[in-house]
Enzyme design. Structure first.
Site, PDB file in Angstrom:
ATOM      1  N   CYS A 116       0.858  -1.178   0.000  1.00  0.00           N
ATOM      2  CA  CYS A 116       0.000   0.000   0.000  1.00  0.00           C
ATOM      3  C   CYS A 116       0.894   1.228   0.000  1.00  0.00           C
ATOM      4  CB  CYS A 116      -0.879  -0.111   1.232  1.00  0.00           C
ATOM      5  SG  CYS A 116      -1.266   1.360   2.086  1.00  0.00           S
ATOM      6  N   ARG A 121       2.034  -2.277   6.023  1.00  0.00           N
ATOM      7  CA  ARG A 121       0.733  -2.626   6.610  1.00  0.00           C
ATOM      8  C   ARG A 121       0.452  -4.133   6.642  1.00  0.00           C
ATOM      9  NH1 ARG A 121      -3.589   1.813   4.744  1.00  0.00           N
ATOM     10  NH2 ARG A 121      -4.547   1.346   6.737  1.00  0.00           N
ATOM     11  N   ASP A 307      -4.318  10.114  10.217  1.00  0.00           N
ATOM     12  CA  ASP A 307      -5.157  10.477   9.075  1.00  0.00           C
ATOM     13  C   ASP A 307      -5.347  11.989   8.935  1.00  0.00           C
ATOM     14  OD1 ASP A 307      -5.368   7.851   8.416  1.00  0.00           O
ATOM     15  OD2 ASP A 307      -7.438   7.588   9.035  1.00  0.00           O
TER      16      ASP A 307
HETATM   17  C1  UD1 Z   1      -6.856   2.134  10.386  1.00  0.00           C
HETATM   18  C2  UD1 Z   1      -7.607   3.138   9.558  1.00  0.00           C
HETATM   19  C3  UD1 Z   1      -6.648   4.093   8.883  1.00  0.00           C
HETATM   20  C4  UD1 Z   1      -5.715   4.743   9.918  1.00  0.00           C
HETATM   21  C5  UD1 Z   1      -5.059   3.675  10.779  1.00  0.00           C
HETATM   22  C6  UD1 Z   1      -4.273   4.261  11.941  1.00  0.00           C
HETATM   23  C7  UD1 Z   1      -9.567   1.917   8.883  1.00  0.00           C
HETATM   24  C8  UD1 Z   1     -10.303   1.240   7.771  1.00  0.00           C
HETATM   25  N1  UD1 Z   1      -8.369   2.410   8.562  1.00  0.00           N
HETATM   26  O1  UD1 Z   1      -6.021   1.368   9.505  1.00  0.00           O
HETATM   27  O2  UD1 Z   1      -7.401   5.102   8.224  1.00  0.00           O
HETATM   28  O3  UD1 Z   1      -4.700   5.459   9.256  1.00  0.00           O
HETATM   29  O4  UD1 Z   1      -6.057   2.815  11.355  1.00  0.00           O
HETATM   30  O5  UD1 Z   1      -5.080   5.044  12.739  1.00  0.00           O
HETATM   31  O6  UD1 Z   1     -10.063   2.046   9.974  1.00  0.00           O
HETATM   32  N2  UD1 Z   1       0.294  -3.320  12.089  1.00  0.00           N
HETATM   33  C9  UD1 Z   1       1.117  -4.428  12.127  1.00  0.00           C
HETATM   34  N3  UD1 Z   1       0.521  -5.656  12.057  1.00  0.00           N
HETATM   35  C10 UD1 Z   1      -0.825  -5.834  11.952  1.00  0.00           C
HETATM   36  C11 UD1 Z   1      -1.642  -4.701  11.922  1.00  0.00           C
HETATM   37  C12 UD1 Z   1      -1.060  -3.439  11.986  1.00  0.00           C
HETATM   38  O7  UD1 Z   1       2.325  -4.318  12.204  1.00  0.00           O
HETATM   39  O8  UD1 Z   1      -1.284  -6.990  11.900  1.00  0.00           O
HETATM   40  C13 UD1 Z   1       0.911  -1.960  12.149  1.00  0.00           C
HETATM   41  C14 UD1 Z   1       0.668  -1.149  10.887  1.00  0.00           C
HETATM   42  O9  UD1 Z   1       1.617  -1.447   9.889  1.00  0.00           O
HETATM   43  C15 UD1 Z   1       0.781   0.266  11.396  1.00  0.00           C
HETATM   44  C16 UD1 Z   1       0.195   0.163  12.812  1.00  0.00           C
HETATM   45  O10 UD1 Z   1       0.261  -1.214  13.166  1.00  0.00           O
HETATM   46  O11 UD1 Z   1       2.115   0.645  11.488  1.00  0.00           O
HETATM   47  C17 UD1 Z   1      -1.228   0.635  12.946  1.00  0.00           C
HETATM   48  O12 UD1 Z   1      -2.011   0.043  11.931  1.00  0.00           O
HETATM   49  P1  UD1 Z   1      -3.557  -0.262  12.096  1.00  0.00           P
HETATM   50  O13 UD1 Z   1      -4.097   0.414  13.301  1.00  0.00           O
HETATM   51  O14 UD1 Z   1      -3.792  -1.723  11.968  1.00  0.00           O
HETATM   52  O15 UD1 Z   1      -4.157   0.457  10.815  1.00  0.00           O
HETATM   53  P2  UD1 Z   1      -5.416  -0.007   9.996  1.00  0.00           P
HETATM   54  O16 UD1 Z   1      -6.368  -0.664  10.928  1.00  0.00           O
HETATM   55  O17 UD1 Z   1      -4.991  -0.742   8.777  1.00  0.00           O
END
Ligand code: UD1
Length: 420
Positions: A116, A121, A307
């Site tokens: 992405c 992500r 965001d």
């Molecule tokens: C959601 C929001 C997005 C926002 C983000 C952070 C939705 C649909 N999207 O994205 O708009 O920018 O929260 O507030 O609600 N991570 C890992 N492993 C995982 C999952 C996440 O390492 O399994 C990391 C990600 O790479 C990132 C951090 O955790 O660095 C936060 O990500 P996450 O909160 O999961 O973002 P989203 O839920 O994808």
């Protein structure tokens, strides 16, 4: 492909109504996969991401109608459990079907979302938590194949990192699991809170809502009788319009907002010299007499949202003094910097930190939207820039901002949508 032509500088006035939150609607739509009844969601934002997710649910066998922001959704007819790459690749949030499908059917196949624009992500935390709940997961040919032959089992899960969609996915899985699930280090974003509240109102025993530790007693595989509900206002759309007022030196009012969801954003606008007035669900921004520089760090809610980082970066280009903006959540979320530089911004990037030298005169240019929020930052900067700016690749904007150009036009912006 559509693009936006914006004439600046512009002055805005009037009231803009904020739409329902895209990031609340996405998990709430997948939540209906746990229900055996038809559910009505009001205040549903009519944006591309929502339509994409509804298409995915229709592919699974659900039926839906979305009209005048009222979404009627019936997932009782779902008879497929495969989320195809074609849809998942266009929208990472499709991964939100993983927890509910696995909990309801005991198996599912969901395409890996892939890369992405704003960083890697990964979804490792979603998968690890489901494995702790007894799922057997294999990755094959780009798909997550998950099975839980005896149903998901309650577990004690500590998220290594706070993840918004990860928390949502596992809360939904836990709601239909056997026994008690304790989730530690959960996301506390308002969108996650609303998901938990709707589960509670639908009869699920869930405690700790709004805190970082949630306890959920699952139904042991039984689908739920889900309540109808109204989607919360979009705090990021609202924050973007507050920035529109600040960057164009205009007083504007936002209607249908949850001001308490915007505390971190309004605190920074106030530090920059703007005044915010709150009257119930209305919010008015009065611009700063002289916009001051800002220091901010993006973090999980209730801290400053990632965001809103791009929009504040645009705003900081006009402020007096040097602003420091640090991105802590995503490794590559500064793609908009080089586009803002094309408009004349003086921004220096060093790793995860952007230093913005303020009071740069901005001039219209052709720029390219790189992701959803980056796109809105370019629109904001274009409204402050002297001359004509063309913002290309606005399909990113259409993913998450409902009627952006109509809303800005009604406020007095000179903006039109054209075809390349
Ligand atoms: C959601 C929001 C997005 C926002 C983000 C952070 C939705 C649909 N999207 O994205 O708009 O920018 O929260 O507030 O609600 N991570 C890992 N492993 C995982 C999952 C996440 O390492 O399994 C990391 C990600 O790479 C990132 C951090 O955790 O660095 C936060 O990500 P996450 O909160 O999961 O973002 P989203 O839920 O994808």
């Amino acid at each position: 492909m559509d693009y936006l032509r914006i004439q600046g500088p512009t002055k805005l006035s009037g009231t803009v109504t904020i739409s329902g939150a895209k990031n609340a609607a996405l998990p709430l739509i997948t939540l209906t996969l746990l229900a055996h009844n038809k559910v009505t969601l009001t205040n549903t934002p009519e944006v591309a991401d929502i339509k994409t997710l509804l298409k995915l649910l229709e592919n699974l066998g659900a039926t839906s109608t979305l009209k005048n922001h009222v979404l009627e959704l019936d997932t009782s007819t779902v008879n497929h459990t495969m989320a195809n790459y074609d849809i998942v690749k266009t929208m990472r949030a499709s991964i939100l079907v993983l927890g509910p499908l696995l909990a309801r059917f005991g198996h599912c196949e969901v395409s890996l979302p892939g890369g992405c624009a704003i960083g890697q992500r990964p979804i490792d935390l979603h998968l690890k938590a489901l494995e702790q709940m007894g799922a057997e997961i294999t990755i094959h040919a780009g798909y997550v194949n998950a099975v839980a032959p005896k149903g998901l089992q309650g577990a004690h899960i500590i998220f290594d990192k706070i993840t918004v969609t990860g928390t949502a996915n596992i809360v939904m899985a836990a709601a239909l699991a056997h026994g008690k699930t304790i989730l530690v280090n959960c996301a506390k974003e308002p969108e996650v809170v609303q998901l938990c509240e709707i589960l509670r109102d639908s009869g699920i025993d869930i405690t700790g809502i709004g805190t970082s530790e949630l306890t959920i007693i699952g139904t042991g595989g039984k689908t739920i009788d889900m309540v109808d509900f109204e989607i919360i206002p979009d705090r990021i759309e609202a924050g973007t319009y507050l920035c529109a007022g600040a960057i164009t030196n205009s007083t504007i009012t936002l209607a249908k907002v949850r001001p308490d969801h915007l505390d971190a954003v309004t605190a920074k606008l106030e530090q920059m010299g703007c005044t915010i007035e709150i009257d119930g669900s209305n919010m008015t921004i009065h611009p700063a007499a002289e916009l001051k520089h800002v220091e901010l760090i993006t973090q999980e809610y209730p801290a400053f949202p990632t965001d809103m980082q791009a929009q504040f970066l645009a705003l900081a280009t006009l402020a007096k003094g040097t602003s420091i903006i640090e991105e802590r959540l995503f490794e590559n979320r500064f793609m908009h910097v080089s586009e803002l530089q094309r408009l004349g911004a003086d921004i220096r990037l060093n790793g995860h930190t952007a230093t913005v030298i303020g009071e740069s005169p901005l001039f219209g240019a052709d720029v390219m939207a790189t992701d959803l929020r980056a796109s809105s930052a370019l629109v904001l900067a274009a409204m402050a820039a002297e001359g004509t700016t063309n913002v290309h690749r606005i399909y990113h904007l259409d993913r998450g901002y409902e009627n952006l150009e109509q809303k800005l036009l009604a406020l007095g912006a000179k903006i039109e949508r054209l075809k390349e």
